[in-house]
Design a protein around this motif. Structure first.
Motif, PDB file in Angstrom:
ATOM      1  N   ARG A  53     -25.153 -24.339  17.385  1.00 27.39           N
ATOM      2  CA  ARG A  53     -24.759 -23.060  17.991  1.00 27.39           C
ATOM      3  C   ARG A  53     -23.255 -23.019  18.217  1.00 27.39           C
ATOM      4  NH1 ARG A  53     -27.447 -20.743  23.078  1.00 27.39           N
ATOM      5  NH2 ARG A  53     -26.074 -19.009  22.513  1.00 27.39           N
ATOM      6  N   SER A  54     -22.688 -24.137  18.696  1.00 27.25           N
ATOM      7  CA  SER A  54     -21.251 -24.166  18.971  1.00 27.25           C
ATOM      8  C   SER A  54     -20.464 -23.887  17.698  1.00 27.25           C
ATOM      9  CB  SER A  54     -20.846 -25.534  19.507  1.00 27.25           C
ATOM     10  OG  SER A  54     -21.565 -25.809  20.686  1.00 27.25           O
ATOM     11  N   GLN A  57     -19.103 -17.406  23.086  1.00 30.00           N
ATOM     12  CA  GLN A  57     -19.538 -16.186  22.412  1.00 30.00           C
ATOM     13  C   GLN A  57     -18.684 -14.996  22.861  1.00 30.00           C
ATOM     14  OE1 GLN A  57     -23.698 -15.388  22.978  1.00 30.00           O
ATOM     15  NE2 GLN A  57     -23.780 -14.144  21.126  1.00 30.00           N
ATOM     16  N   SER A  97     -29.243 -28.612  18.378  1.00 31.54           N
ATOM     17  CA  SER A  97     -29.186 -27.166  18.598  1.00 31.54           C
ATOM     18  C   SER A  97     -27.858 -26.772  19.249  1.00 31.54           C
ATOM     19  CB  SER A  97     -30.360 -26.727  19.475  1.00 31.54           C
ATOM     20  OG  SER A  97     -30.309 -27.412  20.704  1.00 31.54           O
ATOM     21  N   ASP A  98     -27.386 -27.578  20.187  1.00 33.65           N
ATOM     22  CA  ASP A  98     -26.114 -27.268  20.847  1.00 33.65           C
ATOM     23  C   ASP A  98     -24.962 -27.347  19.857  1.00 33.65           C
ATOM     24  OD1 ASP A  98     -27.181 -26.746  23.297  1.00 33.65           O
ATOM     25  OD2 ASP A  98     -26.900 -28.779  24.090  1.00 33.65           O
ATOM     26  N   LEU A 141     -21.618 -22.038  26.053  1.00 33.53           N
ATOM     27  CA  LEU A 141     -21.875 -21.311  24.801  1.00 33.53           C
ATOM     28  C   LEU A 141     -21.724 -19.809  25.005  1.00 33.53           C
ATOM     29  CD1 LEU A 141     -24.902 -23.427  23.537  1.00 33.53           C
ATOM     30  CD2 LEU A 141     -22.547 -23.468  22.698  1.00 33.53           C
ATOM     31  N   GLU A 142     -22.137 -19.331  26.199  1.00 28.26           N
ATOM     32  CA  GLU A 142     -21.958 -17.904  26.498  1.00 28.26           C
ATOM     33  C   GLU A 142     -20.472 -17.552  26.567  1.00 28.26           C
ATOM     34  OE1 GLU A 142     -25.462 -16.344  29.324  1.00 28.26           O
ATOM     35  OE2 GLU A 142     -24.680 -18.303  29.933  1.00 28.26           O
ATOM     36  N   ASN A 191     -21.506 -22.496  14.975  1.00 31.45           N
ATOM     37  CA  ASN A 191     -21.755 -21.139  14.483  1.00 31.45           C
ATOM     38  C   ASN A 191     -20.928 -20.113  15.249  1.00 31.45           C
ATOM     39  OD1 ASN A 191     -23.515 -21.962  12.542  1.00 31.45           O
ATOM     40  ND2 ASN A 191     -25.344 -21.674  13.809  1.00 31.45           N
ATOM     41  N   LEU A 192     -20.669 -20.389  16.515  1.00 29.72           N
ATOM     42  CA  LEU A 192     -19.890 -19.446  17.326  1.00 29.72           C
ATOM     43  C   LEU A 192     -18.390 -19.611  17.095  1.00 29.72           C
ATOM     44  CD1 LEU A 192     -21.914 -19.573  20.663  1.00 29.72           C
ATOM     45  CD2 LEU A 192     -21.650 -17.605  19.152  1.00 29.72           C
TER      46      LEU A 192
END
Lengths: 148, 598
Positions: free
Chosen positions: A108-109, A81, A104-105, A77-78, A111-112
């Protein structure tokens, strides 16, 4: 077969076993694209930026990055980003290939700005099939404008 | 206030009445006395007038008689001469005094004037007779006298005047009598009024006295009552004077500090209770209360009381004005909060423990989350590798792999898959407990239909008699409730697999408080009620997997979902007769739920 078809498939995976299976699967898919395996997020960015031990490699934009989430040093994820914050890598196809089906993973993925999120199947046949489908789609079927 | 004003006006009215009733007889009596004096004056006046008139008449007659005697030849003596002269000397004076007496009565004055003229005429003729006699004319003198008799008749006028005077007197007497009778009446009325007033005054006084007595007795009762209350109240109470000496203490106070309540007066506070009141700060505060009217609220103190127990007490004190004294007093109450303080201590202790536990629980929850994440992510990878590399091994062996090798690889593969399934199920179960409920109106009817069509493929060639009652719209998490129906209906289909004619019934009841109770009834394999408690446990199964496939997570999910909705789950069954699964959902207000959703 032109140059664009031979873009690298970049596999970012800390598990050597998973990497071996994925590479096997891609080989079985008979894709001409080279497959490069790096073991964590830091190496992934090093490869993209042609620095560190990848300083001397030939210039090449990957056809797709197959990115694991849970990795040492810098997780997937970093990496995602970081890529999405740089103009150069903004539109680079990134597929998360993970064992995590945590909400959550996933959230977030997406959303990124991930291009796809694929759950690693436990069943070996399904795993092979999934990786081969991904390779075929992103390396062969998917079209991108020149110069990227 | 209004009552006081009323009382004042009543008093003013009463005073005015008394004044009128007492003053009126005085005024009347006084006027009667004046009238009586007046009428006496009038009688005297009349008598005087009469006397004067008679005297006038007598003097005139006496003078004329003497003149007649001289005319008839009597000897001229000094006495006769005196009688002849006397009228001329006295009559004008008498007439003058009569004029004064009669000056206010014109008629009488007229009559008096006539009498005056008559008297003057007669006296003139008598004088003429004397003159003629002196001249030797005896005959002429006699004629003059006769003329006087004839020309100036006196008696009639005198009578007229006297009658008039008598009449006036009578008139005045009558007037006086009438006035007196009026006055008597007024006096009688006044006397009666006085008697009545006296009666009223006596009555009012009686009533006032009765009221006062009743009020006094009420006050006395109230005093007794408040004393009883003060004495009976469990809270220690003391009334102190400015020097902090006891004026009054109640039983509780005396008992707490160890002295006889009947002998509680005039003790110094700091000498009470063997040092329980020796706290100088408190004594100073109490002195301030009584001297400067500062209130003392909830002053907390630990006192060792006469029973040797350390007590937590709360002191309250305020200044009060004594009704029977100018110096203020101090009302002191003592609340024994020992029990409460101990409970509070205990509560604080428990709260601290609870906070620790909560902390522990959140730690555990965090660990659990990390654990599930780790399970989700890390546990599946080795499984994938096991089955993956077993497959690779098989292909590596190629022709060298015999049936036995292939069987082993198959078992490794299916075990991996099964374990992966268990892990996934466990993760789903764990997520059901953690994720937020997304409440919204949920149409149970369509969820049941959906679950039914999902289960249809498992029905196969069998015949299932579906009986689905009309179902309501409830408030809940749609995805979770979908899982509930899929599990219950899936189970019903699964466990009726051996029935040629399966019967599955879905319905709902409503409890008295409006809760929904849904149920799914089947005529399948049923279960032994002895193990009913295990039905809803995680990975608990009452049937062998070879009979009915499954891993025992479905009903655990159902229970967890329903519990999170505030409902209950329960089941009844009998082996080979079928089972009935119930779950309840609390009554909820749809509009309110919509608001909550928005």
């Amino acid at each position: 077969m032109n140059k664009r078809d031979l873009r690298t498939i970049l596999l970012v995976e800390d598990s050597l076993a998973d990497a071996e299976m994925a590479i096997d699967a891609l080989r079985e898919a008979k894709l001409a694209n080279p497959v490069v395996h790096v073991e964590d997020g830091v190496e992934c960015l090093d490869w993209l930026h042609r620095r560190g031990r990848f300083a001397g490699r030939a210039e090449d934009e990957p056809a797709v990055i197959l990115l694991d989430i849970k990795m040492p040093r810098m997780d997937g994820l970093e990496v995602l980003q970081e890529l999405r914050s740089e103009e150069k890598w903004k539109r680079l196809p990134v597929v998360i290939l993970s064992s995590s089906r945590e909400e959550s993973d996933l959230a977030r993925s997406w959303n990124l700005g991930v291009n796809a999120y694929v759950l690693k199947p436990v069943d070996v046949d399904q795993f092979f099939k999934a990786v081969q489908t991904l390779g075929h789609f992103w390396a062969v079927l998917n079209q991108r404008p020149d110069g990227e | 206030m209004i009552e006081r004003i009323g009382l004042r006006w009543r008093l003013v009215g009463l005073l005015a009445a008394v004044l009128v009733i007492v003053a009126l007889p005085y005024v009347v009596t006084r006027s009667s006395v004046e009238d009586a004096l007046n009428s006496r004056d009038w009688v005297t006046h009349t008598a005087d007038v009469k006397a004067s008139v008679y005297r006038l008449d007598a003097i005139l007659r006496s003078g004329e008689a003497a003149t007649y005697a001289l005319v008839s030849g009597a000897e001229d003596t000094p006495e006769i001469d005196e009688r002849v002269r006397y009228p001329r000397e006295t009559v004008p004076g008498i007439l003058a005094s009569l004029r004064v007496m009669l000056h206010d009565n014109a008629d009488q004055l007229t009559r008096l004037a006539a009498i005056d003229a008559i008297a003057s005429g007669r006296m003139a003729l008598a004088g003429q007779a004397i003159e003629r006699l002196k001249a030797g004319d005896r005959q002429g003198a006699l004629a003059s006298m006769q003329d006087a008799q004839r020309m100036f008749p006196m008696r009639a006028k005198v009578k007229e005047l006297l009658d008039e005077e008598s009449q006036l007197l009578n008139l005045r007497r009558e007037q006086a009598q009438s006035l007196a009778s009026n006055n008597r009446l007024v006096l009688l009325v006044a006397a009666l009024a006085q008697i009545a007033l006296l009666g009223i005054v006596v009555m009012v006084s009686e009533r006032q006295i009765a009221i006062r007595l009743a009020a006094e007795s009420r006050v006395a009762e109230a005093v007794v009552r408040s004393q009883l209350i003060v004495q009976a109240v469990r809270e220690p109470i003391a009334l102190l004077d400015g020097d902090l000496r006891t004026l009054l203490v109640n039983t509780a106070f005396a008992e707490l500090y160890g002295f006889d309540p009947d002998d509680g007066g005039n003790r110094r506070l700091d000498e009470i209770g063997h040092g329980a009141w020796s706290d100088t700060a408190l004594l100073q505060r109490l002195t301030d209360v009584v001297a400067r009217d500062r209130e003392l609220w909830d002053y907390e103190l630990t006192q060792r009381t006469v029973d040797g127990v350390d007590r937590f007490v709360v002191i309250n004190a305020r200044r009060i004005q004594q009704p029977d004294s100018v110096s203020p007093a101090l009302l002191l109450t003592v609340s024994d909060i020992t029990a409460r303080a101990l409970v509070e201590q205990k509560v604080t202790e428990l709260n601290r423990q609870l906070e620790g536990k909560v902390e522990q629980v959140s730690d555990v929850n965090r660990e659990l989350e990390a654990f599930s994440y780790s399970v989700s992510h890390d546990l599946r990878a080795p499984l994938r590798h096991i089955s993956g590399f077993a497959t690779k091994l098989e292909s590596h062996l190629g022709d060298r792999a015999d049936d036995r090798v292939r069987h082993y690889v198959d078992v490794i593969g299916s075990s991996s898959r099964r374990m992966a399934q268990l892990i996934d199920d466990l993760l789903v179960f764990s997520r059901l407990g953690r994720g937020a409920l997304r409440l919204q109106p949920v149409d149970m009817q369509s969820l049941v239909e959906e679950a039914r069509s999902l289960a249809e493929p498992d029905v196969g060639q069998r015949h299932v008699d579906w009986r689905i009652a009309p179902l309501p719209i409830v408030v809940g998490d749609e995805n979770m409730l979908r899982t509930v129906w899929q599990n219950l209906i899936g189970n019903a289909v699964k466990y009726t697999a051996r029935r040629e004619r399966a019967s599955i019934e879905v319905g709902v009841d409503r409890t008295a408080v409006g809760d929904y109770e849904f149920y799914v009834r089947d005529n399948g394999a049923g279960f032994d009620m002895q193990y009913a408690s295990k039905l809803f446990g995680v990975f608990q199964r009452l049937h062998r997997a070879s009979e009915f496939p499954g891993n025992g997570i479905g009903l655990a999910n159902v229970r967890r979902i329903i519990a999170r909705h505030g409902g209950r789950t329960w089941a009844e069954g009998e082996i080979d007769q079928g089972a009935i699964f119930h779950f309840s959902l609390p009554a909820s207000d749809l509009p309110a739920a919509r608001t909550g959703d928005a």
